[in-house]
Design a protein around this motif. Structure first.
Motif, PDB file in Angstrom:
ATOM      1  N   HIS A 161      17.407  37.835  33.294  1.00  0.00           N
ATOM      2  CA  HIS A 161      18.703  38.419  33.646  1.00  0.00           C
ATOM      3  C   HIS A 161      18.515  39.555  34.643  1.00  0.00           C
ATOM      4  O   HIS A 161      19.242  39.663  35.644  1.00  0.00           O
ATOM      5  N   VAL A 201      16.295  38.115  28.674  1.00  0.00           N
ATOM      6  CA  VAL A 201      16.539  39.473  29.180  1.00  0.00           C
ATOM      7  C   VAL A 201      15.791  39.748  30.503  1.00  0.00           C
ATOM      8  O   VAL A 201      16.403  40.211  31.475  1.00  0.00           O
ATOM      9  N   PHE A 211      22.954  40.752  23.279  1.00  0.00           N
ATOM     10  CA  PHE A 211      22.147  40.158  24.347  1.00  0.00           C
ATOM     11  C   PHE A 211      20.729  40.732  24.329  1.00  0.00           C
ATOM     12  O   PHE A 211      19.758  40.004  24.570  1.00  0.00           O
ATOM     13  N   GLN A 212      20.630  42.020  24.040  1.00  0.00           N
ATOM     14  CA  GLN A 212      19.299  42.654  24.006  1.00  0.00           C
ATOM     15  C   GLN A 212      18.376  42.001  22.979  1.00  0.00           C
ATOM     16  O   GLN A 212      17.169  42.005  23.138  1.00  0.00           O
ATOM     17  N   THR A 258      15.385  38.182  23.459  1.00  0.00           N
ATOM     18  CA  THR A 258      14.292  38.702  24.291  1.00  0.00           C
ATOM     19  C   THR A 258      13.875  37.747  25.409  1.00  0.00           C
ATOM     20  O   THR A 258      13.390  38.180  26.448  1.00  0.00           O
ATOM     21  N   ALA A 309      23.489  43.407  30.143  1.00  0.00           N
ATOM     22  CA  ALA A 309      22.236  44.080  29.766  1.00  0.00           C
ATOM     23  C   ALA A 309      22.472  45.170  28.715  1.00  0.00           C
ATOM     24  O   ALA A 309      21.566  45.486  27.932  1.00  0.00           O
TER      25      ALA A 309
END
Lengths: 295, 430
Positions: free
Chosen positions: B373, B370, B363-364, B367, B358
């Motif tokens: 996750h 996320v 990874f952010q 969208t 995170a």
């Protein structure tokens, strides 16, 4: 004495020439066949505990075969496939083509080439080629063609699965049939037809009384080759339907694959393979007897 | 004589040199083009960090064919050192076959261990208590539905609370829009997906939510199994689920890649990968603004509860016959790195098993996965046992019989039980 030693030397030379073939035969045919027979008496598997510790299970796999509806279904499907494709489809169309192409017709070479072409495509390639013709419902090429003539399209590989693989295998095998049967036709002396024609025989009578009886050895040989090769067809069916839907096209070769490499039961798959081999052998022995060949 | 001795020594020397050369190479197998692409930077990192050559053996084949090839090579003793396993259901059987190297000690000592979601750690533990796989990615599965199709038809998009509500919603969709209301993967051609992406969704919310008893033995006579098959039967009999495409050789192509994007199928079970790989930016047939157009429901229980299914997405393992196990395990831990997790998430859409993904900037940017996750900690799963691979195949056969309208729910359960007993032996099944 000198002659004997010469003969022995010649024999040794011939054995030496045969040796590479024998070694290959032993390594790639005899040994795998014996190993398959051994496997069929074990519970050998590709995964799970049986992969680590396979056991000898006697005739358990063979006993299971007799109660296995899917196995009997695969035998039945194979039977229909062989009769439909090898006996009816390839033989009849091959014979018609062979007879037609013996005559002095225009574009004979072009027709011969067209008939020979499908045989050039490997099984799997032919299978994938026909997928674009048959799969995809309304979008399939065949659906578009029949729609043009006002016929309702269908999911060909779902609704007519077995018929479709029979047609595709027939398409692929006509060339072999035609070549073998043409060879058979050429052995019949033209004088016999000439004499029959002078006696007033019709073409149909000549076909029944001359062509068929004199062609019988070739026809029997062709039937044997065709039946055994059709029993062994795998790539074409795998590419087109994978034996589905619901086992409708699960011929024995696909069933062996499914048992060995989908269910991962190598022992059981080997038992099915041994039974298929026995069936092929029976066909072969039947042929030898029919031909009254001394072995 | 001298010549013979010299020749022998040379042969030994050559063999030793070739063994040493082999030790410098790790062979790793991956399948699916997206997975192969996702591993590229990791391969470079392993080579640099450990001074080895990594040979990537690519199998761009469907899961089922890849598993067959992998098991064949493992059985023959010539499989790669490291490989991904396409379905969780195969892991326990592979452990029992002795194909996988236990990595419990190294895994627990690994720097990323503490940050893994508990569900990933639990899923990685085999029935014998040891860990054999790196659980670096999770498949979080729910029901994905077309918001736009439902809203246009005046149909509620609220979360269905029970199986009956789900079936009623599917019937309403069919009646008001003409689109198929719901799809669960089924049938033999879909392979392990019939179990992983279909059957187990409903089973975890049934009256008998597990397939393994306290002793680790398969129990396939539970009432829940029949009830799950009944849901399939109703969907099929009322024509709420497309059946013909599922009987073809590539059953996912028409419903997932054509019907759903076209709005002809309004809801389907799927995993986090669907937002990226099936209908998102990695798709050949993307749905514009996919996260706005496609919503998710958790899978309702039979009469109560909401379930989000968690699977290990293609976990990695070390071949027990690898000539260099130690090095292969080190490489395995690299595959668990955040960078690799994010690379997989970007290309396939699976969810990183590490909580600290995170905080990763790359990874952010993704969208779509996320929010999933963040919710991964709530995932439920089926307890694994040896024989699960066979159960998975049995479920595929049972659901195929339902698709072909050859049987009812009780008959489908019998097909499953008979198949597993025939394959594994009566004593393996309760």
């Amino acid at each position: 004495m000198a002659r004997n030693s010469h003969e022995k030397r010649a024999e040794r030379q011939w054995l030496l020439i045969l040796l590479p073939s024998l070694v290959l035969l032993l390594a790639f045919v005899i040994y795998p066949a014996i190993y398959s027979i051994y496997l069929s008496f074990t519970n050998e598997a590709l995964t799970g505990a049986a992969a680590l510790r396979p056991r000898f299970v006697g005739f358990r796999n063979y006993a299971r075969l007799f109660n296995d509806a899917k196995f009997w279904n695969s035998l039945f499907v194979t039977f229909v496939f062989v009769i439909g494709s090898a006996v009816i489809g390839q033989f009849v169309l091959g014979l018609i083509s062979a007879i037609a192409l013996r005559r002095p017709i225009r574009f004979r070479r072009v027709f011969s080439s067209i008939i020979l072409l499908p045989n050039a495509a490997p099984e799997v390639v032919a299978g994938f080629m026909w997928i674009s013709m048959l799969a995809g419902g309304d979008n399939a090429t065949l659906s578009r063609i029949v729609s043009f003539f006002g016929v309702t399209p269908a999911d060909w590989l779902q609704v007519f699965a077995l018929s479709m693989i029979i047609i595709v295998n027939t398409w692929r095998g006509i060339a072999t049939a035609m070549i073998l049967l043409t060879a058979g036709l050429s052995t019949i002396p033209a004088e016999i037809y000439e004499a029959a024609r002078m006696d007033g025989a019709t073409p149909s009578q000549m076909f029944r009384r001359i062509t068929l009886p004199l062609m019988m050895p070739t026809i029997l040989l062709y039937m044997l080759i065709s039946a055994v090769s059709t029993i062994a067809v795998f790539g074409l069916v795998y590419a087109l339907t994978r034996g589905g839907p619901g086992g409708a096209t699960e011929v024995v070769s696909i069933y062996i694959y499914n048992q060995s490499f989908t269910a991962f039961q190598l022992g059981y798959g080997a038992a099915v393979a041994v039974v298929a081999l026995v069936i092929s052998l029976i066909l072969g022995i039947g042929y030898v007897r029919a031909m009254k060949v001394e072995v | 004589m001298k010549k013979t001795v010299l020749g022998g020594l040379c042969a030994i020397l050559l063999s030793a040199v070739s063994t040493l050369a082999q030790a410098e190479t790790i062979r790793i197998a991956n399948h699916g083009q997206a997975g192969i692409d996702a591993m590229k930077s990791t391969v470079e990192r392993i080579e640099k960090k450990y001074g080895v050559t990594v040979e990537v053996i690519e199998y761009p084949a469907p899961d089922k064919d890849y598993l067959t090839k992998l098991l064949t090579e493992l059985g023959a003793g010539n499989a790669p050192d490291l490989f991904s396993i396409p379905t969780t259901a195969a892991v326990a059987d592979m452990v029992e076959a002795g194909y996988l190297t236990p990595i419990t000690k190294e895994f627990k000592a690994w720097e990323g261990y503490a940050n893994l979601y508990n569900v990933a750690k639990e899923l990685a533990v085999s029935p014998d208590g040891e860990t054999y796989v790196m659980p670096f990615m999770l498949g979080i599965q729910e029901i994905y539905y077309r918001k736009d199709v439902l809203e246009k038809g005046g149909i509620s998009t609220e979360q269905p609370k029970t199986w009956q509500e789900l079936l009623d919603r599917a019937a309403e969709i069919k009646q008001k829009t003409g689109a198929y209301g719901l799809l669960f993967p089924a049938g033999v051609s879909w392979g392990s997906g019939a179990f992983d992406e279909g059957f187990q969704h409903l089973l975890v919310g049934s009256k008998t939510p597990q397939l393994v008893d306290a002793d680790g033995k398969l129990d396939l006579n539970g009432e829940g199994i029949k009830d799950v098959f009944n849901v399939y039967k109703e969907l099929i009999d009322k024509d709420l689920m497309p059946t013909q495409p599922l009987l073809g050789p590539e059953p996912w192509v028409v419903p997932k890649y054509q019907m759903f994007p076209e709005g002809k199928l309004a809801a389907t079970s799927c995993g986090s990968w669907c937002y990226i790989f099936d209908w998102g930016r990695e798709s050949k047939n993307p749905i514009p603004e996919v996260t706005k157009v496609v919503g998710t429901w958790t899978v309702p229980g039979q009469s109560t509860g909401q379930y989000v299914l968690a699977n290990l997405a293609a976990p990695w393992a070390v071949n027990s016959k690898s000539p260099n196990t130690e090095l292969a395990i080190k490489a395995l831990m690299e595959i668990g790195s955040i960078e690799t997790q994010v690379s997989y998430a970007a290309r396939i859409g699976n969810i990183p098993a590490s909580k600290d993904a995170a905080d990763n900037a790359d990874f952010q940017k993704l969208t779509e996965p996320v929010p999933i996750h963040a919710a991964a900690g709530n995932g439920v799963f089926l307890k694994q046992a040896s024989g699960f691979g066979t159960v998975s195949e049995g479920v595929a056969r049972a659901t195929e019989a339902l698709l072909r309208k050859e049987t009812d729910a009780a008959g489908a359960q019998k097909i499953l039980v008979d198949y597993v007993k025939e394959t594994l032996g009566d004593d393996m099944v309760k």
